[in-house]
Design a protein around this motif. Structure first.
Motif, mmCIF file in Angstrom:
data_model
loop_
_atom_site.group_PDB
_atom_site.id
_atom_site.type_symbol
_atom_site.label_atom_id
_atom_site.label_comp_id
_atom_site.label_asym_id
_atom_site.label_seq_id
_atom_site.Cartn_x
_atom_site.Cartn_y
_atom_site.Cartn_z
ATOM 1 N N PHE A 287 0.627 -2.656 -4.873
ATOM 2 C CA PHE A 287 1.177 -2.785 -3.521
ATOM 3 C C PHE A 287 0.293 -2.130 -2.458
ATOM 4 O O PHE A 287 0.273 -2.587 -1.310
ATOM 5 C CB PHE A 287 2.631 -2.261 -3.453
ATOM 6 C CG PHE A 287 2.794 -0.768 -3.378
ATOM 7 C CD1 PHE A 287 2.636 -0.081 -2.182
ATOM 8 C CD2 PHE A 287 3.159 -0.043 -4.504
ATOM 9 C CE1 PHE A 287 2.826 1.287 -2.102
ATOM 10 C CE2 PHE A 287 3.348 1.325 -4.443
ATOM 11 C CZ PHE A 287 3.175 1.997 -3.237
ATOM 12 N N CYS B 183 -3.581 -12.725 0.190
ATOM 13 C CA CYS B 183 -3.522 -11.354 -0.324
ATOM 14 C C CYS B 183 -2.630 -11.269 -1.562
ATOM 15 O O CYS B 183 -2.921 -10.511 -2.495
ATOM 16 C CB CYS B 183 -3.019 -10.409 0.768
ATOM 17 S SG CYS B 183 -4.183 -10.167 2.145
ATOM 18 N N ASN C 181 6.211 -5.399 8.252
ATOM 19 C CA ASN C 181 6.717 -4.194 7.580
ATOM 20 C C ASN C 181 7.618 -4.559 6.401
ATOM 21 O O ASN C 181 7.522 -3.971 5.318
ATOM 22 C CB ASN C 181 7.497 -3.330 8.570
ATOM 23 C CG ASN C 181 6.619 -2.779 9.689
ATOM 24 O OD1 ASN C 181 5.395 -2.847 9.643
ATOM 25 N ND2 ASN C 181 7.266 -2.243 10.720
ATOM 26 N N THR D 129 -1.276 -4.157 0.626
ATOM 27 C CA THR D 129 -1.077 -3.670 1.995
ATOM 28 C C THR D 129 -2.406 -3.531 2.727
ATOM 29 O O THR D 129 -2.530 -3.902 3.907
ATOM 30 C CB THR D 129 -0.338 -2.318 1.979
ATOM 31 O OG1 THR D 129 0.934 -2.486 1.348
ATOM 32 C CG2 THR D 129 -0.126 -1.793 3.392
ATOM 33 N N SER E 16 2.598 -1.898 10.409
ATOM 34 C CA SER E 16 1.759 -2.892 9.726
ATOM 35 C C SER E 16 0.692 -3.520 10.625
ATOM 36 O O SER E 16 -0.365 -3.919 10.154
ATOM 37 C CB SER E 16 2.635 -3.993 9.117
ATOM 38 O OG SER E 16 3.359 -4.682 10.125
ATOM 39 N N TYR F 23 -4.947 -7.214 10.357
ATOM 40 C CA TYR F 23 -3.606 -6.870 10.861
ATOM 41 C C TYR F 23 -3.159 -7.760 12.022
ATOM 42 O O TYR F 23 -1.968 -8.004 12.203
ATOM 43 C CB TYR F 23 -3.574 -5.400 11.289
ATOM 44 C CG TYR F 23 -4.459 -5.078 12.466
ATOM 45 C CD1 TYR F 23 -3.979 -5.169 13.768
ATOM 46 C CD2 TYR F 23 -5.779 -4.668 12.287
ATOM 47 C CE1 TYR F 23 -4.790 -4.878 14.858
ATOM 48 C CE2 TYR F 23 -6.595 -4.384 13.366
ATOM 49 C CZ TYR F 23 -6.099 -4.483 14.633
ATOM 50 O OH TYR F 23 -6.903 -4.206 15.712
ATOM 51 N N GLU G 224 5.647 -5.855 3.369
ATOM 52 C CA GLU G 224 4.977 -4.793 2.636
ATOM 53 C C GLU G 224 5.975 -3.917 1.885
ATOM 54 O O GLU G 224 5.680 -3.430 0.774
ATOM 55 C CB GLU G 224 4.125 -3.966 3.598
ATOM 56 C CG GLU G 224 2.941 -4.778 4.156
ATOM 57 C CD GLU G 224 2.135 -4.051 5.205
ATOM 58 O OE1 GLU G 224 2.428 -2.841 5.458
ATOM 59 O OE2 GLU G 224 1.208 -4.644 5.793
ATOM 60 N N GLN H 144 6.222 -3.300 -2.242
ATOM 61 C CA GLN H 144 6.397 -1.992 -2.867
ATOM 62 C C GLN H 144 7.617 -1.977 -3.786
ATOM 63 O O GLN H 144 7.584 -1.368 -4.859
ATOM 64 C CB GLN H 144 6.540 -0.909 -1.791
ATOM 65 C CG GLN H 144 6.666 0.497 -2.321
ATOM 66 C CD GLN H 144 6.661 1.544 -1.214
ATOM 67 O OE1 GLN H 144 6.151 2.648 -1.388
ATOM 68 N NE2 GLN H 144 7.230 1.214 -0.073
#
Length: 292
Positions: free
Chosen positions: A185, A208, A169, A189, A116, A196, A172, A176
């Motif tokens: 998703f 987000c 991670n 992401t 990620s 990042y 995210e 999902q």
């Protein structure tokens, strides 16, 4: 004493020879008709002058009206074109899909293995995965997997960029799990990947999540449920999946369970079919069209 010239008391008569076409001895009736003709001529001339003035004024008014209409059309109906300097990832929609799936074909496995907090993951999504998914998402079964190292003794996971990456991670993976539609998703992401270096700051995740209509509280519950056991479990399973596939580099794109291309160190490599969006789309099309 000078003599004074006396003016005549009567107006002298001036005789004009008439044209040959006119009788030599005109009567009173013909003189009357001549005067009427002169009057009529003067009247017609006056009318013509009035028409000319009116026409010119009307033309000027029409031109002014046309200018007003043109100005209004130019301001209100002309298409406006803007230039965007910053990169924006468009959401995956069906508006510009040029291909579609059907029930007679199996979906083609497409997978991206990432970290990620890796800049290569951002570039991989931006340059290949997202543009291709916009065109073939109805023909693929997309999976987002993560790269890490399982730790012995505590059922944990070690991440290359530290514990913050592990948490990113997990977030995210929770997105999902809760929102399996790739339009949601994957967009979420990519939104995180653009910044990042800020993962897993709460403000970034909230922004987000709001952009892609994801419930932040549900994300938080997924990541922290059972003292984090659920989130860690999702991450361990994902890391194991990548390890079983022999994937160690972020970002690795696999198509039909084989490596399609790798983005690592800011470069594309190991791309036997090419690294462009069209290359990936054509490969998906070919696999999707095979007989079941």
């Amino acid at each position: 004493m000078d003599e004074k010239t006396l003016l005549p008391t009567t107006t002298p008569t001036i005789i004009v020879s008439p044209p040959k076409s006119i009788p030599s001895k005109p009567n009173s009736s013909s003189n009357h008709n001549g005067r009427d003709k002169h009057a009529l001529r003067r009247f017609l001339i006056a009318v013509c002058l009035m028409i000319m003035v009116w026409t010119l004024c009307g033309l000027d008014m029409d031109l002014n009206d046309d200018n007003d209409v043109l100005s209004e059309w130019s301001l209100e109906q002309m298409p406006i074109t803007t230039t965007i300097d910053t990169f924006t990832v468009p959401p995956i929609t069906t508006d510009n899909i040029d291909v579609g799936g059907d029930a007679d074909h199996e979906l083609v496995p497409l997978e991206a293995h990432i970290m990620s907090k890796c800049p290569d993951a951002r570039d991989c999504f931006r340059e290949l995965v997202l543009p291709a998914m916009q065109r073939v998402h109805t023909k693929v079964n997309f999976t987002l997997s993560f790269i890490g190292t399982p730790t012995n003794g505590d059922d944990g996971v070690a991440c290359k960029h530290g514990p913050e990456e592990c948490l990113g991670n997990i977030i995210e993976l929770c997105a999902q799990k809760l929102y399996p539609d790739p339009k949601i998703f994957l967009g979420f992401t990519m939104c995180l990947a653009k910044n990042y270096h800020e993962i897993p700051q709460r403000s970034l995740i909230e922004d987000c999540a709001l952009e892609y209509a994801i419930d932040f509280d549900q994300l938080n519950q997924c990541a922290t449920k059972d003292d984090g056991a659920l989130g860690i479990g999702l991450l361990r399973d994902s890391v194991k999946r990548s390890a079983d596939a022999g994937v160690t580099k972020s970002c690795t794109v696999r198509l039909d369970n084989e490596i399609f291309c790798i983005r690592d160190g800011g470069k594309w490599s190991d791309c036997p079919h090419g690294s462009s969006v069209n290359d990936l789309v054509l490969a998906v099309e070919k696999l999707y069209g095979r007989e079941v």
